[in-house]
Design a protein around this motif. Structure first.
Motif, short mmCIF file in Angstrom:
data_model
loop_
_atom_site.label_atom_id
_atom_site.label_comp_id
_atom_site.label_asym_id
_atom_site.label_seq_id
_atom_site.Cartn_x
_atom_site.Cartn_y
_atom_site.Cartn_z
N ALA B 166 27.64 49.13 49.80
CA ALA B 166 28.75 49.13 48.85
C ALA B 166 29.53 47.84 49.00
O ALA B 166 29.27 47.03 49.89
N SER B 167 30.48 47.66 48.13
CA SER B 167 31.31 46.47 48.24
C SER B 167 32.69 46.89 48.74
O SER B 167 33.06 48.04 48.64
N CYS B 168 33.42 45.96 49.27
CA CYS B 168 34.76 46.30 49.70
C CYS B 168 35.74 45.77 48.69
O CYS B 168 35.38 45.03 47.78
N CYS B 169 37.00 46.13 48.88
CA CYS B 169 37.97 45.76 47.86
C CYS B 169 38.11 44.24 47.79
O CYS B 169 38.44 43.68 46.75
N GLY B 170 37.83 43.60 48.92
CA GLY B 170 37.93 42.15 48.93
C GLY B 170 37.02 41.49 47.93
O GLY B 170 37.31 40.42 47.39
N SER B 171 35.87 42.13 47.67
CA SER B 171 34.96 41.49 46.74
C SER B 171 35.16 41.96 45.31
O SER B 171 34.89 41.23 44.37
N ILE B 172 35.64 43.19 45.13
CA ILE B 172 35.82 43.67 43.75
C ILE B 172 37.10 43.12 43.15
O ILE B 172 37.11 42.61 42.03
N TYR B 173 38.19 43.22 43.91
CA TYR B 173 39.44 42.68 43.39
C TYR B 173 39.61 41.24 43.84
O TYR B 173 40.52 40.89 44.57
N ASN B 174 38.63 40.47 43.45
CA ASN B 174 38.65 39.08 43.85
C ASN B 174 38.59 38.25 42.58
O ASN B 174 37.84 38.58 41.67
N GLU B 175 39.39 37.23 42.54
CA GLU B 175 39.49 36.44 41.31
C GLU B 175 38.13 35.95 40.84
O GLU B 175 37.85 35.87 39.66
N SER B 176 37.27 35.64 41.83
CA SER B 176 36.03 34.99 41.45
C SER B 176 34.95 35.98 41.04
O SER B 176 33.94 35.60 40.48
N SER B 177 35.17 37.28 41.31
CA SER B 177 34.10 38.20 40.99
C SER B 177 34.19 38.65 39.54
O SER B 177 35.26 38.70 38.95
N ALA B 178 33.03 38.96 39.03
CA ALA B 178 32.98 39.39 37.64
C ALA B 178 33.39 40.85 37.55
O ALA B 178 33.57 41.52 38.55
N GLY B 179 33.53 41.34 36.36
CA GLY B 179 33.84 42.75 36.18
C GLY B 179 35.32 42.98 36.00
O GLY B 179 36.14 42.07 36.14
N LEU B 180 35.64 44.25 35.73
CA LEU B 180 37.01 44.61 35.40
C LEU B 180 37.97 44.31 36.55
O LEU B 180 39.03 43.71 36.38
N GLY B 181 37.54 44.74 37.76
CA GLY B 181 38.40 44.54 38.93
C GLY B 181 38.73 43.08 39.11
O GLY B 181 39.87 42.71 39.35
N GLY B 182 37.73 42.24 38.96
CA GLY B 182 37.94 40.82 39.12
C GLY B 182 38.88 40.28 38.07
O GLY B 182 39.78 39.49 38.37
N THR B 183 38.68 40.74 36.84
CA THR B 183 39.56 40.28 35.77
C THR B 183 41.00 40.68 36.05
O THR B 183 41.94 39.92 35.84
N MET B 184 41.14 41.94 36.55
CA MET B 184 42.48 42.43 36.82
C MET B 184 43.15 41.61 37.90
O MET B 184 44.33 41.28 37.82
N ALA B 185 42.40 41.32 38.94
CA ALA B 185 42.98 40.57 40.04
C ALA B 185 43.17 39.11 39.65
O ALA B 185 44.13 38.46 40.05
N GLY B 186 42.25 38.63 38.82
CA GLY B 186 42.29 37.24 38.48
C GLY B 186 43.41 36.90 37.51
O GLY B 186 43.92 35.78 37.51
N SER B 187 43.80 37.90 36.71
CA SER B 187 44.88 37.61 35.78
C SER B 187 46.10 37.19 36.60
O SER B 187 46.44 37.81 37.59
N SER B 188 46.72 36.12 36.17
CA SER B 188 47.76 35.55 37.02
C SER B 188 48.94 36.50 37.10
O SER B 188 49.27 37.19 36.14
N PRO B 189 49.55 36.58 38.29
CA PRO B 189 50.69 37.46 38.47
C PRO B 189 51.77 37.19 37.42
O PRO B 189 52.40 38.11 36.92
N LEU B 190 51.94 35.92 37.11
CA LEU B 190 53.00 35.57 36.17
C LEU B 190 52.78 36.28 34.84
O LEU B 190 53.69 36.85 34.24
N MET B 191 51.52 36.25 34.40
CA MET B 191 51.21 36.86 33.11
C MET B 191 51.41 38.37 33.15
O MET B 191 52.08 38.94 32.27
N THR B 192 50.86 39.00 34.19
CA THR B 192 50.99 40.47 34.24
C THR B 192 52.45 40.88 34.40
O THR B 192 52.89 41.85 33.81
N LEU B 193 53.20 40.10 35.19
CA LEU B 193 54.61 40.44 35.39
C LEU B 193 55.36 40.34 34.07
O LEU B 193 56.16 41.21 33.72
#
Lengths: 408, 339, 227, 113
Positions: B166-193
């Motif tokens: 399996a993968s760990c959160c470090g790889s799923i919620y990582n800016e560089s990884s593809a997929g939804l989790g990556g997109t969510m993490a990659g979106s800049s804090p400024l924008m989401t805020l």
């Protein structure tokens, strides 16, 4: 939004209902105490299983960081055989490997006592000096060891206890069937009781002595231990070792960890699934007790409805009844199991979980309780209970006033 | 794998949930098809009695579903210990393709049950039960959601495979990884805020406008409000991943919506998610109530209920913001900089 | 003219409608009762008095017809709201008293107040007032099962009055009482009537309907109101 | 007379006190544990053998993380190792063992992390 009759506050209304529920439960104390006792027992057993699993897992994991990164063994024909010196030179050359250590260990079965001892060979001077001194109770027999340094050993507490019974406290006579004479080993110390969980059956002896007992030739070892400083590389190196030498098998620390977890999870699951029968029996009891409303109870509910209580009110009474029972049983059951496991050290249950053996360590379980366990306990007991209790409660609540008006 | 206590517990809990919900659905169907308010036949009287069964069963369903949602995350977290490579709930949930859909359907059904529960409460307060057929039909319509949830849970449990890495959160919620989790993490804090606080201010302004005399609630506005809250929920989750979590873990690379529920972080996620869910549920229900025509046929009670729901949602939202952003403020005061 | 406190229009009750064993205990009963009067429903046993009284007391629902109590149409209300109305306006004394026998007198009397969430102090206050009025004070903590029949009936009356109702219904109140107790019971009823209660009694006991406090007698026979 | 709900409250309070005793005891035991843990870790480091010696009944159970599926027959079928203990341990999980023969390029070191 106060309707005129509900003049009291919501809180007071609930409290009045609770008062009534308690009163009516108290009036039927035989039946309700039976349910309560069963319920407490159920929660007690379930939480004991979770507590003991949690603690044992923690025990296993407490030293996991000190485990060797990779253990290498040689398998031929599906059996583990001795591993030759030539391997570790080659393994050391794999980039990323910091050190390779050969180990000598094995078992010794003592027929008189029907006990298996673990024999481990190492340089005992390592224990005799430095901070490791603290883990051994050094015995008075130190001098015996000095006479024949290659035949000295340190034993675990369990071994010591067994040997005392056969009057071999200071030295132990090793004998294998193919030997001409027995070899006496001087016991220079005992591992402290704190380390019992690991050392109970250990006989740690000087390398040469171990070689003699296990009948290993020079240049032969039981297995190898590989140290890899970078945890990211462990897996890769294990794979490489297996690629270069298909006859070797590697066990990484991560694999050991996952073995530990699944061993006890498996048991908790096993005990839990055998307990499903108990849970089911309990539910049947509840169903029986709750759905078979006695005529007196039925009359009482009829009366309440006749004097203006509505169905929702009776349902709240029933809700509070089961809520109070669940609450009391949960808290009491969990506390009870805490004291059973961590004060009394789980007599009976511990044996199921850790198996049995001739040399049994008398270790104390160290509490390890995550709040998650409580959620687990609630889910596995209270939810089925409330599910099964809801239908009889409704049945009771819809009792018609007709019932008392016509049947008198 | 099935013998794992966490899986067993989830299955037990879900079996209870499924049982009570099926009971509710069957009764709901009977009530829906046989309801005749004008009749005083024994059949109608029997159906009236059944409404109580459905009500109490649905109360229980809501409670169990809340517990089960929590349990799923906890179980996933615990299962991570057995699944190679998984470090926390993310790993176990993503270890097969049913994990995240299961979580999502659970969250969704929680909100649906909540809305239904409030509607049922309101309806039971009114003498002529105006919503009776609608709400029971709705319950029957929700049943497929329940079935798919059950199927997903079973598939998830059966397909949990300790041999698949399996993968760990470090790889799923990582800016560089593809997929939804990556997109969510990659979106800049400024924008989401900006997005999150934008929605929050719209909600607050909306709330204030509603309290002005002369405000005319309509069906359309109600629907819009419900949608707004759904949007708020999503953006709130985004900020949790991209911003809040970094200050709780105090690590730039650690972005995970689950780890903050752990004891290591003082269970801070529990109040955080509790208030977020409460705010969304109440706000959403308020919108739905209006969409159902709260001002018209449902009368005084509905207006009162809507006001209470509104207060509750705003209050919970504010608590959520306080809980969620205090780690950031504390960090900022302590070090004088952002991460 | 002021609305009557109680009005029924063509009330009919049918049990097991459409089946072999169909029973019609009450047929097309229409009556009105003015505020502050004492009315007796008279008729032989099996004439439908009890059923009619139960329908008026919101204990059972009529199959057809309308019942208006205190200006509210109760016959069509869902059970919950009918109960709310009943709790507020109607007191009912059962033939068999229907007390919970292993509760104390006081606990029995306050039962109707529990769903309203009235604080215990006030509950006790009201109950003691009534106990005083019906000379039951010394029996306050007794279990109901230890009381005599007459005392039990007085407890039942207290219980029916505690909600502050204005309409009191009594079903065959003297059926289990001897002559002396019947007189005592009627004394209490007179007292209540003077206090402004509207009283509706179902009875076939001449001692009741020949009593001077009764304003009107409604006669029933085989489910229909005769006069 | 005391209300029943108050009595329940008192009962709950007593239970809570008991729970508090348990919580205090929990922390006391955990604190004591720290020293024990140090010793165990020291032994582990010095000796390097794995596993707890809780089941010494059979040699294939003593070090079950280093045992393998064929271990019970290691010496001869009528092994003196005791059977029943075998019931309580499942065989170790070997499914994760990297397969030695694998075609194609080597995975990168970070795979799976």
């Amino acid at each position: 939004m106060e309707t005129p009759t509900q003049s009291g506050s919501w809180l007071e209304r609930q409290r009045s209902i609770i008062d009534y529920s308690l009163q009516s439960m108290f009036r039927r104390r035989t039946k309700n105490s039976l349910i309560l006792v069963m319920y407490v027992l159920l929660i007690f057993v379930v939480s004991s299983v979770f507590f003991i699993t949690g603690s044992l897992t923690v025990e296993l994991f407490s030293t996991v960081d000190e485990l060797p990164d990779i253990t290498v063994q040689k398998l031929i024909g599906g059996r583990q055989v001795v591993i030759q010196e030539s391997y570790f030179q080659a393994i050391r050359e794999i980039p990323g490997v910091e050190a390779v250590e050969p180990r000598i260990w094995g078992y010794f079965y003592l027929e008189e006592l029907q006990a298996n001892f673990t024999i481990f060979g190492m340089d005992l001077t390592m224990l005799e000096e430095g901070e490791y001194q603290r883990i051994v109770d050094w015995g008075p027999a130190l001098k015996k060891g000095e006479e024949r340094p290659e035949f000295r050993m340190i034993i675990g507490e369990g071994v010591s206890r067994l040997l005392k019974a056969i009057q071999m406290e200071d030295s132990f006579l090793f004998f294998q069937p193919n030997w001409d004479t027995a070899i006496p080993f001087g016991i220079i110390g005992t591992f402290k009781s704190e380390t019992q969980l690991q050392s109970n059956d250990l006989m740690v002896m000087q390398t040469e002595g171990a070689r003699r007992v296990l009948e290993l030739k020079e240049g032969e070892y039981t297995d190898l231990v590989v140290h890899v400083p970078n945890p990211e590389e462990t897996k890769m190196i294990a794979l490489k070792i297996r690629r270069y030498y298909p006859e070797l098998r590697t066990v990484t620390r991560a694999q050991i960890e996952s073995t530990y977890t699944s061993a006890f999870n498996w048991k908790a699951g096993f005990v839990l699934s055998s307990m499903l029968v108990v849970i089911f029996a309990f539910l049947v009891l509840i169903w029986d007790k709750a759905s078979g409303l006695s005529p007196a109870e039925k009359k009482e509910i009829g009366i309440l409805k006749a004097i203006g209580w509505d169905t929702e009110m009776i349902l709240s009474v029933k809700f509070w009844e089961s809520f109070i029972i669940s609450l009391l049983a949960s808290i009491f059951g969990v506390i009870l199991s805490y004291f059973y496991i961590y004060w009394l050290h789980a007599p009976g249950l511990k044996e199921i979980f850790i198996g049995w053996s001739t040399i049994f360590p008398s270790f104390d379980l160290v509490p390890h309780i995550d709040l998650k366990f409580l959620l687990l306990i609630v889910t596995v007991t209270v939810i089925p209970y409330s599910t099964i209790a809801i239908f009889p409660a409704w049945k009771a609540a819809i009792t018609d006033t007709d019932f008392i008006l016509r049947n008198n | 794998m099935i013998l794992n206590p966490w899986i067993l517990t989830m299955l037990t809990g879900h079996a209870a949930l499924f049982f009570v919900f099926s009971l509710a659905t069957i009764n709901a169907w009977w009530i829906f098809s046989g309801w005749d308010f004008t009749s005083s036949s024994e059949k109608q009287y029997g159906l009236e009695k059944r409404t109580y069964l459905v009500s109490s069963v649905m109360n229980l369903t809501l409670i169990i579903q809340m517990l089960m949602l929590f349990l799923l995350v906890m179980a996933a977290d615990e299962l991570a210990k057995i699944l190679p490579g998984a470090m926390c709930a993310t790993g176990s949930l993503s270890s097969n393709k049913y994990g995240f859909p299961l979580l999502m359907i659970k969250i969704g059904s929680f909100f649906i049950y909540f809305v239904w529960w409030v509607l049922n409460y309101l309806d039971n307060q009114l003498e002529d039960y105006p919503l009776v057929r609608k709400k029971y039909l709705a319950l029957v319509c929700i049943f497929p959601v329940m079935i798919s949830e059950t199927i997903l849970l079973l598939l998830f449990a059966v397909n949990l495979n300790p041999t698949v890495i399996a993968s760990c959160c470090g790889s799923i919620y990582n800016e560089s990884s593809a997929g939804l989790g990556g997109t969510m993490a990659g979106s800049s804090p400024l924008m989401t805020l900006t997005l999150f606080f934008g929605v929050v201010s719209i909600v607050l302004i909306w709330h204030m406008i509603e309290n002005i005399r002369g405000y005319r609630p309509t069906k359309k506005k109600g629907g819009l409000e419900a949608l707004l809250w759904v949007f708020l929920f999503v953006t709130a989750l985004l900020t949790v991943i991209s911003f809040i979590s970094t200050y709780i873990y105090e690590m730039l690379s650690h972005k995970c919506p689950f780890c903050l529920l752990k004891a290591e972080y003082n269970y801070i996620g529990v109040p955080l998610y509790f208030f977020l869910f409460l705010a969304t549920a109440t706000g959403l229900t308020k919108g739905v109530l209006q969409w159902m025509g709260a001002e018209g046929p449902l009368g005084e009670k509905a207006i009162w209920l809507r006001r209470r729901l509104g207060q509750m949602s705003i209050f919970s939202l504010l608590v959520y913001i306080v809980v969620g952003y205090s780690p950031f403020i504390i960090y900022y005061i302590r070090t004088g900089r952002t991460i | 003219m002021e609305d009557p406190i109680l009005k029924t229009v063509n009330v009919t009750k049918i049990y097991n409608q459409g089946k072999q064993n169909e029973v019609v205990p009450v047929r097309n009963a229409s009556l009105t009762v003015e505020e502050g009067t004492a009315v007796v429903l008279q008729g032989p046993s099996g004439s439908g008095k009890t059923t009619l009284l139960s329908m008026i007391g919101c204990q059972i629902k009529p199959t057809y017809g309308e019942i208006v109590v205190k200006g509210k149409q109760v016959s069509k209300l869902p059970e919950k709201f009918a109960n709310l109305h009943k709790r507020e306006h109607i007191g009912f004394v059962f033939q068999q008293f229907h007390l919970i026998s292993d509760l104390s007198v006081l606990d029995n009397i306050i039962l109707p107040l529990l769903p309203s969430g009235i604080p215990p102090g006030e509950r006790k206050c009201r109950a003691e007032e009534l106990l005083e009025e019906f000379e039951l004070m010394p029996r306050k903590q007794f279990k109901v099962k230890d009381l005599s029949g007459g005392e039990q009936q007085r407890v039942a009356i207290c219980r029916s009055l505690i909600n502050g109702c204005s309409l009191l219904l009594a079903d065959e109140p003297t059926a289990h009482l001897d002559g002396q107790l019947t007189i005592e019971f009627l004394k209490y009823m007179t007292h209540l009537k003077e206090k402004g209660y509207t009283i509706l009694i179902a009875s076939h006991d001449p001692a009741v309907f020949k009593n001077g406090m009764v304003d009107r007698i409604i006669e029933m026979n085989s489910g229909e109101i005769v006069s | 007379m005391m209300r029943y709900s108050s009595k329940l409250g008192i009962a709950l309070l007593i239970l809570m006190l008991l729970a508090l005793v348990a919580v205090v005891d929990y922390h006391r035991q955990r604190a004591e544990y720290a020293d024990i843990i140090w010793m165990r870790q020291a032994l582990q480091k010095a000796v390097g053998l794995t596993d707890l010696s809780i089941t010494t009944a059979a040699r294939y159970l003593r070090h079950y993380s280093l045992g393998d599926l064929t271990t019970p027959f290691q010496d001869y079928p009528a092994s003196l190792d005791h059977f029943p203990a075998g019931f309580v341990y499942t065989p170790p999980d070997v499914s994760d063992v990297p397969k030695p023969i694998k075609f194609g390029p080597l995975p990168t070191p970070n795979e799976g992390k």
